[in-house]
Enzyme design. Structure first.
Site, PDB file in Angstrom:
ATOM      1  CE  LYS A   4      -4.132  -1.762   1.863  1.00  0.00           C
ATOM      2  NZ  LYS A   4      -5.052  -1.469   3.314  1.00  0.00           N
ATOM      3  CE  LYS A  25      -8.518 -10.775  -2.994  1.00  0.00           C
ATOM      4  NZ  LYS A  25      -8.312 -11.017  -1.918  1.00  0.00           N
ATOM      5  CE  LYS A  81     -13.182  -3.803  -0.850  1.00  0.00           C
ATOM      6  NZ  LYS A  81     -13.681  -3.238   0.305  1.00  0.00           N
TER       7      LYS A  81
END
Ligand code: TRP
Length: 333
Positions: free
Chosen positions: A115, A197, A200
Site C-alpha cells: 500500500k 485477484k 474492488k
C-alpha cells in the site's frame, strides 16, 4: 443447556464497490456460519480512513456496504452486523494494543509495503498501524475463528502474536483466534489480467464485475474478458488462466464442476461460453440488486437495524475493554 457457540469475526472495508470476487470468495459463504458460530461482521470504516475519501461519498459507501451485507443474504437478526466506527472500543483497544506491538513486527507486513508503494503520496501512520486496529477488532469480541483471504493471513498472525504477548503478561485476557478453515470461497481473478485477484480498487472497470453492475454491463465485461488464442473451453490454470477463471466463476455460480462445464461447452467456442457466464452472473446479481434498492429506500428500517446491531456490538465489546483497562492499570471511577 445448549453448548455456547464459538465466536466468529470478520468484516470488509468500506472502500470501493464490492465485486463478484468479494461475493463468491467471502460474503456468500458467511450466510450459514451463524448456525455454528455467534457471528460478528463489521463495516470496517475506520480502516478505510487510511486512504483519502470524499466524505459524502464515503458515508454513502459505508451505508451501502451495510445494506449489501443484508441484501446478499446475511440475516441482521442472527448475525451482529455493525459499523466499526460506531463502537468506540475499537479505537481504544487499538491504542492500548499498539503499546504491545513492536515496530519490527509492523515493518514486516507485506500489505503495508504494497500500500505504501501504491499510495506513496500518503504513507500515513494509520496505514502502518492498520494491523493493530484489525487485532483490536478481532480480540475485542474474543473471536475463536476469523474467515480471511490469503492476503489477510499475515494480519491474523500478528493478531495472535499480540494476544499471546498480552496474555503472557496479564493472564488469559484474549482468546487466541484461528483462521477459519471451513469451506472457502472461489478465488476470482481479474477479467483483464487473470494473474491478479479481482479487486474492488482496480483502476480498470472492465477488470472487475461489481455487484451493482446492470445485466448489460455484466454481459459486456464477460464478453471482453481476456482469454487465450485457442477456442476450447478447458480447465488449465497455467496455460489458459483466463478461461479457467471464467470456469471458476461459472462453477461457483451454477455449482457445476470443471468436467461438467467442459462437457457443456464442448465444440462451442469462447463466445457462447462467455455469454453463458455473463447470463449466469447477471441472474445471480439481479435479486440481490432488487433487495438492495428496497433496503436503501427504506431509511427508517435500515436506521433501526443499524442502531440495534451497533448496540449489540457495543455491549459485547465493553466487557473485553473493561478487563483490558483493569489489567493494564488504568483507573476506573
Ligand atoms: N483488513 C481486512 C480486509 O481488508 C478487513 C478487516 C478489518 C478485517 N478488520 C478485520 C477482516 C477483522 C477480518 C477481521 O480484508
Amino acid at each position: 443447556m445448549a453448548e455456547e457457540k464459538k465466536i466468529l469475526y470478520s468484516g470488509m472495508q468500506a472502500t470501493g464497490n464490492l465485486t463478484i470476487g468479494n461475493y463468491l470468495g467471502a460474503l456468500r459463504n458467511w450466510m450459514t456460519l451463524n448456525e455454528e458460530y455467534e457471528c460478528f461482521f463489521g463495516v470496517m470504516d475506520l480502516h478505510s480512513l487510511t486512504i483519502r475519501h470524499e466524505p459524502a461519498e464515503f458515508r454513502k459507501r459505508a451505508r451501502d456496504l451495510f445494506a449489501l451485507y443484508i441484501a446478499a443474504g446475511l440475516d441482521p437478526e442472527k448475525n451482529c452486523i455493525y459499523f466499526q466506527s460506531h463502537v468506540p472500543a475499537h479505537a481504544e483497544l487499538a491504542w492500548i494494543l499498539s503499546c504491545y506491538t513492536y515496530m519490527g513486527e509492523l515493518n514486516r507486513m507485506t500489505q503495508f509495503k504494497d500500500k505504501a508503494a501504491k499510495h506513496s503520496d500518503n504513507i500515513n501512520a494509520g496505514l502502518y498501524t492498520y494491523p493493530v486496529l484489525m487485532a483490536a477488532d478481532i480480540l475485542l469480541y474474543q473471536a475463536d475463528v476469523v474467515p480471511v483471504g490469503k492476503d489477510q493471513l499475515q494480519h491474523l498472525e500478528i493478531t495472535r502474536d499480540i494476544a499471546q504477548r498480552f496474555n503472557g503478561v496479564y493472564g488469559d485476557v484474549f482468546t487466541i483466534p484461528e483462521p477459519y478453515m471451513g469451506k472457502m470461497g472461489a478465488n476470482v481473478r481479474s477479467l483483464q489480467d487473470p494473474s491478479r485477484k479481482m479487486s474492488k480498487s482496480d483502476e480498470n472497470p472492465n477488470a472487475s464485475v461489481y455487484l451493482m453492475d446492470d445485466a448489460d454491463t455484466v454481459r459486456r465485461k464477460f464478453k471482453r474478458a481476456v482469454t487465450d488464442s485457442e477456442s476450447e473451453v478447458r480447465y488449465d490454470v497455467d496455460n489458459k488462466a483466463g478461461i479457467s477463471n471464467l470456469m471458476d466463476i461459472y462453477g461457483a455460480v451454477t455449482g457445476k464442476g470443471s468436467d461438467e462445464i467442459e462437457q457443456e461447452f464442448k465444440g462451442c467456442g469462447y463466445g457462447d461460453f462467455k455469454s453463458a457466464v455473463g447470463d449466469a452472473v447477471a441472474d445471480l446479481l439481479s435479486p440481490m440488486q432488487k433487495r438492495f434498492q428496497e433496503l436503501r429506500n427504506d431509511k427508517n428500517y435500515l436506521d433501526g437495524l443499524i442502531k440495534a446491531n451497533d448496540e449489540r456490538a457495543y455491549y459485547s465489546s465493553r466487557k473485553t475493554l473493561r478487563k483490558v483497562k483493569k489489567k493494564v492499570g488504568l483507573t476506573e471511577v
